[in-house]
Design a protein around this motif. Sequence first.
Motif, PDB file in Angstrom:
ATOM      1  N   CYS A 115       1.040  -1.040   0.257  1.00  0.00           N
ATOM      2  CA  CYS A 115      -0.437  -0.047   0.093  1.00  0.00           C
ATOM      3  C   CYS A 115       1.145   1.217   0.184  1.00  0.00           C
ATOM      4  N   ALA A 116       1.794   1.364   0.502  1.00  0.00           N
ATOM      5  CA  ALA A 116       3.253   2.314   0.770  1.00  0.00           C
ATOM      6  C   ALA A 116       3.666   2.755  -0.452  1.00  0.00           C
ATOM      7  N   VAL A 117       3.445   1.775  -1.578  1.00  0.00           N
ATOM      8  CA  VAL A 117       3.927   1.988  -3.053  1.00  0.00           C
ATOM      9  C   VAL A 117       2.877   2.079  -3.400  1.00  0.00           C
ATOM     10  N   LEU A 118       2.261   2.037  -3.673  1.00  0.00           N
ATOM     11  CA  LEU A 118       0.811   2.466  -4.137  1.00  0.00           C
ATOM     12  C   LEU A 118       0.722   3.445  -4.175  1.00  0.00           C
ATOM     13  N   GLU A 119       0.374   4.130  -3.085  1.00  0.00           N
ATOM     14  CA  GLU A 119       0.000   5.540  -2.514  1.00  0.00           C
ATOM     15  C   GLU A 119       0.726   6.202  -3.028  1.00  0.00           C
ATOM     16  N   ARG A 120       2.070   5.871  -4.152  1.00  0.00           N
ATOM     17  CA  ARG A 120       2.821   7.167  -4.407  1.00  0.00           C
ATOM     18  C   ARG A 120       2.643   7.388  -5.485  1.00  0.00           C
ATOM     19  N   ASP A 121       2.971   9.171  -5.991  1.00  0.00           N
ATOM     20  CA  ASP A 121       2.134   9.448  -7.402  1.00  0.00           C
ATOM     21  C   ASP A 121       3.355   9.393  -8.285  1.00  0.00           C
ATOM     22  N   THR A 122       4.566   8.832  -8.175  1.00  0.00           N
ATOM     23  CA  THR A 122       6.462   9.064  -8.988  1.00  0.00           C
ATOM     24  C   THR A 122       6.419   7.900  -9.253  1.00  0.00           C
ATOM     25  N   LEU A 123       5.537   7.016  -9.125  1.00  0.00           N
ATOM     26  CA  LEU A 123       5.477   5.503 -10.133  1.00  0.00           C
ATOM     27  C   LEU A 123       5.928   5.706 -11.438  1.00  0.00           C
ATOM     28  N   SER A 124       6.801   4.831 -11.647  1.00  0.00           N
ATOM     29  CA  SER A 124       7.270   4.861 -13.795  1.00  0.00           C
ATOM     30  C   SER A 124       6.707   3.940 -14.438  1.00  0.00           C
ATOM     31  N   ILE A 125       5.703   3.820 -14.421  1.00  0.00           N
ATOM     32  CA  ILE A 125       4.676   2.733 -15.164  1.00  0.00           C
ATOM     33  C   ILE A 125       3.647   3.387 -15.499  1.00  0.00           C
ATOM     34  N   ARG A 126       3.251   2.188 -16.315  1.00  0.00           N
ATOM     35  CA  ARG A 126       1.688   1.753 -16.680  1.00  0.00           C
ATOM     36  C   ARG A 126       0.464   1.614 -15.643  1.00  0.00           C
ATOM     37  N   GLU A 127      -0.458   2.337 -15.795  1.00  0.00           N
ATOM     38  CA  GLU A 127      -1.294   1.937 -14.493  1.00  0.00           C
ATOM     39  C   GLU A 127      -1.344   0.210 -14.606  1.00  0.00           C
ATOM     40  N   SER A 128      -1.474  -0.227 -16.018  1.00  0.00           N
ATOM     41  CA  SER A 128      -2.256  -1.529 -16.328  1.00  0.00           C
ATOM     42  C   SER A 128      -1.257  -2.508 -16.156  1.00  0.00           C
ATOM     43  N   ARG A 129      -0.023  -2.289 -16.469  1.00  0.00           N
ATOM     44  CA  ARG A 129       1.207  -3.337 -16.044  1.00  0.00           C
ATOM     45  C   ARG A 129       1.347  -3.100 -14.180  1.00  0.00           C
ATOM     46  N   LEU A 130       0.915  -2.312 -13.813  1.00  0.00           N
ATOM     47  CA  LEU A 130       1.047  -2.557 -12.533  1.00  0.00           C
ATOM     48  C   LEU A 130      -0.144  -2.909 -11.565  1.00  0.00           C
ATOM     49  N   PHE A 175      -7.830  -1.382 -19.702  1.00  0.00           N
ATOM     50  CA  PHE A 175      -9.156  -1.574 -18.620  1.00  0.00           C
ATOM     51  C   PHE A 175     -10.102  -2.785 -19.056  1.00  0.00           C
ATOM     52  N   ALA A 176     -10.052  -2.466 -20.665  1.00  0.00           N
ATOM     53  CA  ALA A 176     -10.827  -4.142 -21.148  1.00  0.00           C
ATOM     54  C   ALA A 176     -10.507  -4.964 -21.065  1.00  0.00           C
ATOM     55  N   ALA A 177      -8.747  -5.193 -21.761  1.00  0.00           N
ATOM     56  CA  ALA A 177      -7.692  -6.758 -21.546  1.00  0.00           C
ATOM     57  C   ALA A 177      -8.006  -6.716 -19.642  1.00  0.00           C
ATOM     58  N   GLY A 178      -7.746  -6.201 -19.509  1.00  0.00           N
ATOM     59  CA  GLY A 178      -7.113  -6.807 -17.556  1.00  0.00           C
ATOM     60  C   GLY A 178      -8.144  -7.179 -16.685  1.00  0.00           C
ATOM     61  N   PRO A 179      -8.650  -5.200 -15.889  1.00  0.00           N
ATOM     62  CA  PRO A 179      -9.210  -5.209 -15.286  1.00  0.00           C
ATOM     63  C   PRO A 179     -10.897  -5.936 -15.091  1.00  0.00           C
ATOM     64  N   ALA A 180     -11.244  -5.557 -15.979  1.00  0.00           N
ATOM     65  CA  ALA A 180     -11.658  -5.834 -16.679  1.00  0.00           C
ATOM     66  C   ALA A 180     -12.639  -7.591 -16.331  1.00  0.00           C
ATOM     67  N   GLN A 181     -11.901  -8.433 -16.959  1.00  0.00           N
ATOM     68  CA  GLN A 181     -11.778  -9.564 -17.087  1.00  0.00           C
ATOM     69  C   GLN A 181     -11.102 -10.112 -15.504  1.00  0.00           C
ATOM     70  N   SER A 182     -10.963  -9.740 -15.228  1.00  0.00           N
ATOM     71  CA  SER A 182      -9.702  -9.993 -13.623  1.00  0.00           C
ATOM     72  C   SER A 182     -10.730 -10.624 -12.776  1.00  0.00           C
ATOM     73  N   GLY A 183     -12.295 -10.548 -12.687  1.00  0.00           N
ATOM     74  CA  GLY A 183     -13.046 -11.213 -11.477  1.00  0.00           C
ATOM     75  C   GLY A 183     -12.962 -10.545 -10.286  1.00  0.00           C
ATOM     76  N   ILE A 184     -11.916  -9.430 -10.569  1.00  0.00           N
ATOM     77  CA  ILE A 184     -11.331  -9.080  -8.512  1.00  0.00           C
ATOM     78  C   ILE A 184     -12.288  -7.760  -8.142  1.00  0.00           C
ATOM     79  N   LEU A 185     -12.665  -7.060  -9.774  1.00  0.00           N
ATOM     80  CA  LEU A 185     -14.007  -5.951  -9.717  1.00  0.00           C
ATOM     81  C   LEU A 185     -15.421  -6.603  -9.666  1.00  0.00           C
TER      82      LEU A 185
END
Length: 372
Positions: A115-130, A175-185
Amino acid sequence: MPECSGMISTHSNLCLPVCQLLSRFLYSDEVQIGPETVMTTLYTAKKYAVPALEAHCVEFLTKHLRADNAFMLLTQARLFDEPQLASLCLDTIDKSTMDAISAEGFTDIDIDTLCAVLERDTLSIRESRLFGAVVRWAEAECQRQQLPVTFGNKQKVLGKALSLIRFPLMTIEEFAAGPAQSGILSDREVVNLFLHFTVNPKPRVEYIDRPRCCLRGKECCINRFQQVESRWGYSGTSDRIRFTVNRRISIVGFGLYGSIHGPTDYQVNIQIIEYEKKQTLGQNDTGFSCDGTANTFRVMFKEPIEILPNVCYTACATLKGPDSHYGTKGLKKVVHETPAASKTVFFFFSSPGNNNGTSIEDGQIPEIIFYT
């Protein structure tokens, strides 16, 4: 000399050498630290309040800090309450996020570190990969807790971490290719997020839409107008203004004027185009809500856009909505100064062609939001 008791269990076989090292250090200031003993030595130094030896351990870890061990060392730094080391680990994760989350140690971290890492604004990565990395962590955590690796259990072990994923920063395709089909949401969350991507007014979602960008320092903003008037109309044509800057910056969004008719939702496409090459460097189809005042309203890009010194760019905003406020008494030159940085100087030029009337003197796109 105190007995060496209460050591970390995984290093109990190193107890005698570490006690000998501690004794040698206390009597001769001699330090011999290696990869196999550094964490146990750090534990011992903190337990017996030997700050000089503790500093040597932190220095050793700092010198050996890399992207592929940053998460492992971050966990240890948090465990041993070493804020300086933790800060260096987080800086390394910011700069090399993809390498860090791909390392084996990432899936071993605890939920609070995640959580401490996910709260950061300074990560250099696309959100889908995260998001993909977080799913890997959830699968490993299910196994640690001896839970079946099901959608429900992955959602359960993620807990508050799931709310820190910035789904609105993804493209609709990601979003459609990843989270929408992940079953987590939940189905409801998936529908709301699809609506957030595609319609205006946008339904409220619980997820942060602030861009993540590996940028240092404080967010800055300049306004190129000295006065606000009404009314400014829209017919599908883009408001455009050209500009150059005297130094390298990263633009993260615009401030735009809103409706003169009270609270209203606008649909908007924002872009930055390199003028000579006619190349679109960044764009976002989004929307914003205004309250009827003459204030500006933030509209952000999904990723920061690098702007080079003395290169001409065009800022574009295509709004769909009712008549709005607009700026007048525009400035050709705007200087932004901060105590810690040199001056950032913007020069503005009217954009040729159909620009919905926006110019140096009047129009939309009053503010540019950036980092130096």
